[in-house]
Design an enzyme around this catalytic site. Structure first.
Site, PDB file in Angstrom:
ATOM      1  N   GLU A   1      -1.165  -5.645   8.663  1.00 39.74           N
ATOM      2  CA  GLU A   1      -0.262  -5.061   9.641  1.00 39.74           C
ATOM      3  C   GLU A   1      -0.723  -5.312  11.074  1.00 39.74           C
ATOM      4  O   GLU A   1      -1.910  -5.215  11.371  1.00 39.74           O
ATOM      5  CB  GLU A   1      -0.159  -3.537   9.416  1.00 39.74           C
ATOM      6  CG  GLU A   1       0.445  -3.165   8.081  1.00 39.74           C
ATOM      7  CD  GLU A   1       0.650  -1.659   7.903  1.00 39.74           C
ATOM      8  OE1 GLU A   1       0.349  -0.873   8.838  1.00 39.74           O
ATOM      9  OE2 GLU A   1       1.126  -1.275   6.819  1.00 39.74           O
TER      10      GLU A   1
ATOM     11  N   LYS B   1      -1.186  -9.376   2.780  1.00 42.26           N
ATOM     12  CA  LYS B   1      -0.383  -8.915   3.916  1.00 42.26           C
ATOM     13  C   LYS B   1      -1.254  -8.007   4.761  1.00 42.26           C
ATOM     14  O   LYS B   1      -2.042  -7.232   4.223  1.00 42.26           O
ATOM     15  CB  LYS B   1       0.862  -8.172   3.439  1.00 42.26           C
ATOM     16  CG  LYS B   1       1.694  -7.596   4.597  1.00 42.26           C
ATOM     17  CD  LYS B   1       3.072  -7.148   4.185  1.00 42.26           C
ATOM     18  CE  LYS B   1       3.146  -5.776   3.567  1.00 42.26           C
ATOM     19  NZ  LYS B   1       2.655  -4.686   4.440  1.00 42.26           N
TER      20      LYS B   1
ATOM     21  N   ASP C   1      -1.357  -6.155  -0.410  1.00 42.94           N
ATOM     22  CA  ASP C   1      -1.541  -5.527   0.906  1.00 42.94           C
ATOM     23  C   ASP C   1      -3.012  -5.226   1.135  1.00 42.94           C
ATOM     24  O   ASP C   1      -3.668  -4.654   0.250  1.00 42.94           O
ATOM     25  CB  ASP C   1      -0.789  -4.184   0.904  1.00 42.94           C
ATOM     26  CG  ASP C   1       0.241  -4.080   2.000  1.00 42.94           C
ATOM     27  OD1 ASP C   1       0.236  -4.903   2.930  1.00 42.94           O
ATOM     28  OD2 ASP C   1       1.068  -3.146   1.909  1.00 42.94           O
TER      29      ASP C   1
ATOM     30  N   ASP D   1       0.838  -1.199   0.000  1.00 39.51           N
ATOM     31  CA  ASP D   1       0.000   0.000   0.000  1.00 39.51           C
ATOM     32  C   ASP D   1       0.880   1.260   0.000  1.00 39.51           C
ATOM     33  O   ASP D   1       0.368   2.380  -0.055  1.00 39.51           O
ATOM     34  CB  ASP D   1      -1.019  -0.013   1.151  1.00 39.51           C
ATOM     35  CG  ASP D   1      -0.376  -0.050   2.514  1.00 39.51           C
ATOM     36  OD1 ASP D   1       0.865  -0.152   2.591  1.00 39.51           O
ATOM     37  OD2 ASP D   1      -1.121   0.012   3.522  1.00 39.51           O
ATOM     38  N   SER D   2       2.212   1.057  -0.012  1.00 37.44           N
ATOM     39  CA  SER D   2       3.128   2.173  -0.319  1.00 37.44           C
ATOM     40  C   SER D   2       2.748   2.764  -1.680  1.00 37.44           C
ATOM     41  O   SER D   2       3.112   3.899  -2.002  1.00 37.44           O
ATOM     42  CB  SER D   2       4.581   1.688  -0.344  1.00 37.44           C
ATOM     43  OG  SER D   2       4.708   0.544  -1.162  1.00 37.44           O
TER      44      SER D   2
ATOM     45  N   GLU E   1       9.640  -4.104  10.012  1.00 36.55           N
ATOM     46  CA  GLU E   1      10.014  -2.784   9.469  1.00 36.55           C
ATOM     47  C   GLU E   1      10.536  -1.875  10.578  1.00 36.55           C
ATOM     48  O   GLU E   1       9.880  -1.700  11.617  1.00 36.55           O
ATOM     49  CB  GLU E   1       8.782  -2.144   8.779  1.00 36.55           C
ATOM     50  CG  GLU E   1       9.106  -0.779   8.200  1.00 36.55           C
ATOM     51  CD  GLU E   1       8.090  -0.279   7.178  1.00 36.55           C
ATOM     52  OE1 GLU E   1       7.156  -1.032   6.817  1.00 36.55           O
ATOM     53  OE2 GLU E   1       8.239   0.878   6.743  1.00 36.55           O
TER      54      GLU E   1
HETATM   55  O1  KIV Z   1       3.565  -1.123   1.468  1.00 34.10           O
HETATM   56  C1  KIV Z   1       4.728  -1.539   1.369  1.00 34.10           C
HETATM   57  O2  KIV Z   1       5.421  -1.317   0.367  1.00 34.10           O
HETATM   58  C2  KIV Z   1       5.258  -2.308   2.475  1.00 34.10           C
HETATM   59  C3  KIV Z   1       6.720  -2.620   2.444  1.00 34.10           C
HETATM   60  C4  KIV Z   1       7.525  -1.423   2.730  1.00 34.10           C
HETATM   61  C5  KIV Z   1       7.060  -3.755   3.324  1.00 34.10           C
HETATM   62  O3  KIV Z   1       4.559  -2.655   3.362  1.00 34.10           O
END
Ligand code: KIV
Length: 285
Positions: A136, A134, A104, A65-66, A203
């Site tokens: 968090e 993924k 994510d 989600d970056s 992280e």
């Molecule tokens: O969203 C993302 O790119 C991440 C990575 C930095 C692990 O969670």
């Protein structure tokens, strides 16, 4: 991790037969940890970068989600929607037939509990073609993880600096610095592993914390600012390739300077167009 190899372009002498590529799966990652073989994960947000990463044999592509910050221009990952994630994950999945594609789950699409998480994760697999999701956090996310895994959805955990909680943390800060906080991270990692997560991103934690957690669990840890002892490392595509402008976090090592390369290419194009050099006869029908 040498899970698969692309046939190279070399023509002679006759190449030794290359075993056919087969898609990587989550058990390969655990086997890599058992063999002490480190591997990489790279973020991907579109078809062409995913196809390149897949061809290069990167075993895990994270549609992080970056995306919200590096592609969509938000100032954090909080505003990212599930529909935005699905759209980009679809493109990545189309480009990456061999890598594990992890989508994510964005903020607000799983924190309400197992049934909300299942609905979101199901869309990620069925509509976007991800192989895994993924999410968090520890604590209540342990039960969420267990529920998804029981349903057949592979889950990657994410502990330490979990960017969706940036407002709670008061900024992007290293986590787990004191003994109590480090112990909480260790307990969360053990609980997520017991709940069936297949890997955990760590992280921005001190390297001793990365090392302790990696030694304590059987599933791979994937570090980003977690020191050299995690089982794998992940970087964001833009950071890795030198596409990010401004101040970079300490953990980022750019392996190329594509901003400069792209700048030079665009200037050359503009100048050749201005001078009438491009297109030349060889580019003209
Ligand atoms: O969203 C993302 O790119 C991440 C990575 C930095 C692990 O969670």
């Amino acid at each position: 991790m040498s899970v698969h190899v692309s046939p190279g372009a070399a023509a002679s002498p006759p190449p030794t037969p290359v075993p056919p590529r087969r898609p990587v799966n989550i058990h390969d990652l655990r086997a890599a940890k058992e063999r002490g073989e480190k591997f990489t994960m790279v973020t991907a947000y579109d078809y062409s970068s995913a196809a390149l990463l897949d061809e290069l044999g990167v075993p895990v592509l994270l549609v992080g989600d970056s995306l919200g910050m590096v592609v969509l221009g938000y100032d954090s990952t909080v505003p990212v929607t599930l529909d935005e994630m699905l759209h980009h994950t679809r493109a990545v999945a189309r480009g990456a037939p061999n890598a594990i594609v992890v989508g994510d789950l964005p903020f607000g699409t799983y924190q309400d509990g197992p049934s909300q998480a299942l609905a979101s994760a199901t869309r990620m697999l069925k509509e976007a073609g991800a192989n895994a999701v993924k999410l968090e956090g520890g604590g209540p996310m342990v039960e969420v993880t267990a529920h998804l895994v029981r349903t057949g959805i592979p889950v990657m955990g994410h502990l330490g600096l979990t960017p969706q909680s940036v407002n709670q943390f008061g900024g992007f800060k290293v986590q787990g610095r004191d003994d109590a906080a480090a112990q909480r991270l260790l307990d969360d990692a053990v609980d997520l592993a017991e709940a069936g997560a297949f890997a955990i991103v760590l992280e921005c934690v001190p390297s001793e914390v990365g090392e302790r957690i990696t030694a304590a669990i059987d599933i791979p840890t994937i570090g980003i600012g977690a020191g050299p002892d995690t089982d794998a490392q992940v970087l964001v595509w833009h950071d890795l390739l030198g596409l990010t402008s401004g101040r970079l976090p300490r953990f980022v090592k750019p392996y190329a300077d594509l901003r400069a390369e792209i700048g030079a290419a665009i200037k050359a194009f503009a100048s050749e167009v201005a001078d009438g050099e491009y297109p030349g006869p060889e580019h003209t029908y």
